[in-house]
Design a protein around this motif. Structure first.
Motif, PDB file in Angstrom:
ATOM      1  N   GLY A 261      -4.660 -23.153  45.438  1.00  0.00           N
ATOM      2  CA  GLY A 261      -4.013 -23.688  46.743  1.00  0.00           C
ATOM      3  C   GLY A 261      -4.151 -25.284  46.732  1.00  0.00           C
ATOM      4  N   GLN A 262      -3.815 -25.611  48.125  1.00  0.00           N
ATOM      5  CA  GLN A 262      -4.252 -27.335  48.377  1.00  0.00           C
ATOM      6  C   GLN A 262      -5.624 -27.805  48.122  1.00  0.00           C
ATOM      7  OE1 GLN A 262      -2.900 -27.555  52.411  1.00  0.00           O
ATOM      8  NE2 GLN A 262      -0.846 -28.507  51.667  1.00  0.00           N
TER       9      GLN A 262
ATOM     10  N   GLY B 290       4.178 -28.236  47.024  1.00  0.00           N
ATOM     11  CA  GLY B 290       2.943 -29.049  47.778  1.00  0.00           C
ATOM     12  C   GLY B 290       3.206 -28.596  49.217  1.00  0.00           C
TER      13      GLY B 290
ATOM     14  N   VAL C 225       3.522 -23.517  46.466  1.00  0.00           N
ATOM     15  CA  VAL C 225       2.551 -24.469  46.161  1.00  0.00           C
ATOM     16  C   VAL C 225       2.914 -25.395  45.110  1.00  0.00           C
ATOM     17  CG1 VAL C 225       0.395 -24.158  44.649  1.00  0.00           C
ATOM     18  CG2 VAL C 225       1.001 -22.240  46.248  1.00  0.00           C
TER      19      VAL C 225
ATOM     20  N   PRO D 271       2.566 -26.016  52.513  1.00  0.00           N
ATOM     21  CA  PRO D 271       1.612 -25.021  53.017  1.00  0.00           C
ATOM     22  C   PRO D 271       2.017 -23.554  52.959  1.00  0.00           C
ATOM     23  CG  PRO D 271       1.386 -27.114  54.316  1.00  0.00           C
ATOM     24  CD  PRO D 271       2.695 -27.178  53.506  1.00  0.00           C
TER      25      PRO D 271
END
Length: 416
Positions: free
Chosen positions: A43-44, A86, A83, A88
């Motif tokens: 993830g981020q 970008g 994802v 959330p």
């Protein structure tokens, strides 16, 4: 060599973790009791993330929350696309199909919420829940989210056709009216996706606006016939109630539940929780209306039923008898409210201008002010309402006596 995941194999895969060969990071976890879809991805910030997508139940009924292979892949690809962009990813709480709230449990949860909050509308809650549970009896064990528009229409049509010999188009519409706030709450709590009542037609008289207004002659006949309802003490009480509703155009059950203590110095106070509009209502009653209430202790009902402390029932039976005695047919008890208020509108003064302004008639009915005016106009109009009811009862007295040979409404035997 790992077995490729297929829709057919999901029922029989052994305990363990089975990776999907189509969507990277998607796996099928088979435990002793549950079979779960899981997606792992970066993830981020490059952090490892794990999402539980849903559960699979072998031989699950149609419409359940069971997630098959195609649905799991579709959901996983949606997450991976976010994802990649970008965006959330908000993890959603996933309920197991066997833990899903049934329609019956949904009704129970709504009832618990309403009683805990002790908010408006408690007076009609019991009747509302009895109606929706009766009309939805065929679906009470169905997961609430699986209750479809087709199911709702079938329940509506069954109510209209004669459910338990109490069905009618009017019953069907009442069922829909009672169900709507429940489903609206359920949608806001994410138990279901949509309040289906909002996108489903009614079938009964709710679609047709009633226009029935009793004429002067019909009012006179109905009034006189109420004194002939003497088959039982309850029939005589019903006659008084009808006369009261002609005097004071309120809703039937608001009037039927009056206690003598609700009348102080001739003023009737209807508490907020006892009104359909959930607004306190006060009316100064004319003498003609007060005479219909009789006398009694503060905690006693003005229109008592057969059993001590219980409100009057059997309205349909008494209404049928009243129609036969009066010769006036094709009207409902609620039409008395429309008739009285329409006659108020028609009344004029010496200058042929309305004797009672429309906003006063609306205030007597306890209707809410619409639009921007609702923010600014908060007067109770106590004196104008009292004057309007006095004027109407004077006119009603004239109508009653215009035909001659009318039974007087004063000095009646007990029970009338």
């Amino acid at each position: 060599m790992a077995t490729k995941l297929t829709a057919v194999a999901l029922d029989t895969l052994p305990e363990g973790i089975h990776k999907d060969h189509v969507v990277p990071g998607l796996s099928f976890h088979v435990g002793k009791k549950r079979r779960t879809w899981v997606l792992r991805y970066l993830g981020q910030g490059g952090r490892q993330a794990t999402d539980k997508l849903g559960n699979f139940v072998p031989r699950a009924p149609e419409g359940s929350l069971s997630m098959g292979l195609a649905s799991a892949r579709e959901r996983a690809q949606e997450i991976l696309a976010r994802v990649e962009a970008g965006v959330p990813v908000a993890q959603e709480k996933v309920a197991h199909p066997k833990d899903a709230l049934t329609l019956g449990q949904l009704f129970n949860a709504y009832e618990k919420m309403k009683r805990a909050k002790a908010t408006k509308g408690l007076k009609s809650l019991d009747e509302a829940l009895r109606t929706v549970r009766r009309c939805c009896a065929d679906y009470i064990d169905l997961p609430a989210h699986a209750f479809s528009k087709a199911d709702l229409k079938a329940a509506r049509d069954k109510a209209a056709a004669g459910l338990r010999k109490k069905g009618s188009p009017q019953m069907a519409d009442r069922f829909m009216d009672y169900l709507s706030p429940i489903l609206n709450w359920a949608a806001k709590e994410d138990h279901i996706d949509l309040n289906l009542v909002s996108v489903t037609h009614k079938v009964g008289p709710g679609l047709v606006k009633r226009k029935r207004v009793l004429s002067e002659a019909e009012i006179r006949k109905v009034w006189a016939a109420t004194f002939k309802l003497d088959s039982s003490p309850e029939a005589r009480v019903y006659g008084r109630l009808i006369r009261f509703l002609l005097c004071v155009p309120q809703r039937k059950m608001e009037a039927a539940t009056i206690r003598h203590g609700d009348i102080i110095d001739g003023q009737w106070r209807i508490r907020e929780e006892d009104t359909k509009s959930s607004r306190e209502h006060r009316l100064k009653l004319p003498a003609l209306a007060l005479e219909q209430l009789g006398t009694g202790k503060a905690d006693e009902l003005c229109f008592p039923g057969k059993f001590e402390g219980k409100t009057l029932g059997g309205f349909s039976k008494f209404k049928t008898a009243l129609d036969e005695l009066s010769g006036v047919v094709g009207w409902r008890q609620h039409d008395l409210r429309r008739s009285a208020t329409t006659w108020m509108q028609e009344m004029t003064g010496e200058d042929d201008m309305p004797a009672i302004p429309q906003e006063v008639v609306s205030a007597i009915m306890n209707h809410a002010i619409k639009g921007a005016d609702a923010h600014y106009l908060h007067a109770t109009l106590a004196k104008p309402k009292a004057r309007a009811l006095e004027l109407w009862c004077t006119e009603l007295d004239r109508i009653i006596k215009a035909g001659g040979n009318v039974i007087p409404y004063t000095n009646l035997p007990s029970g009338y």
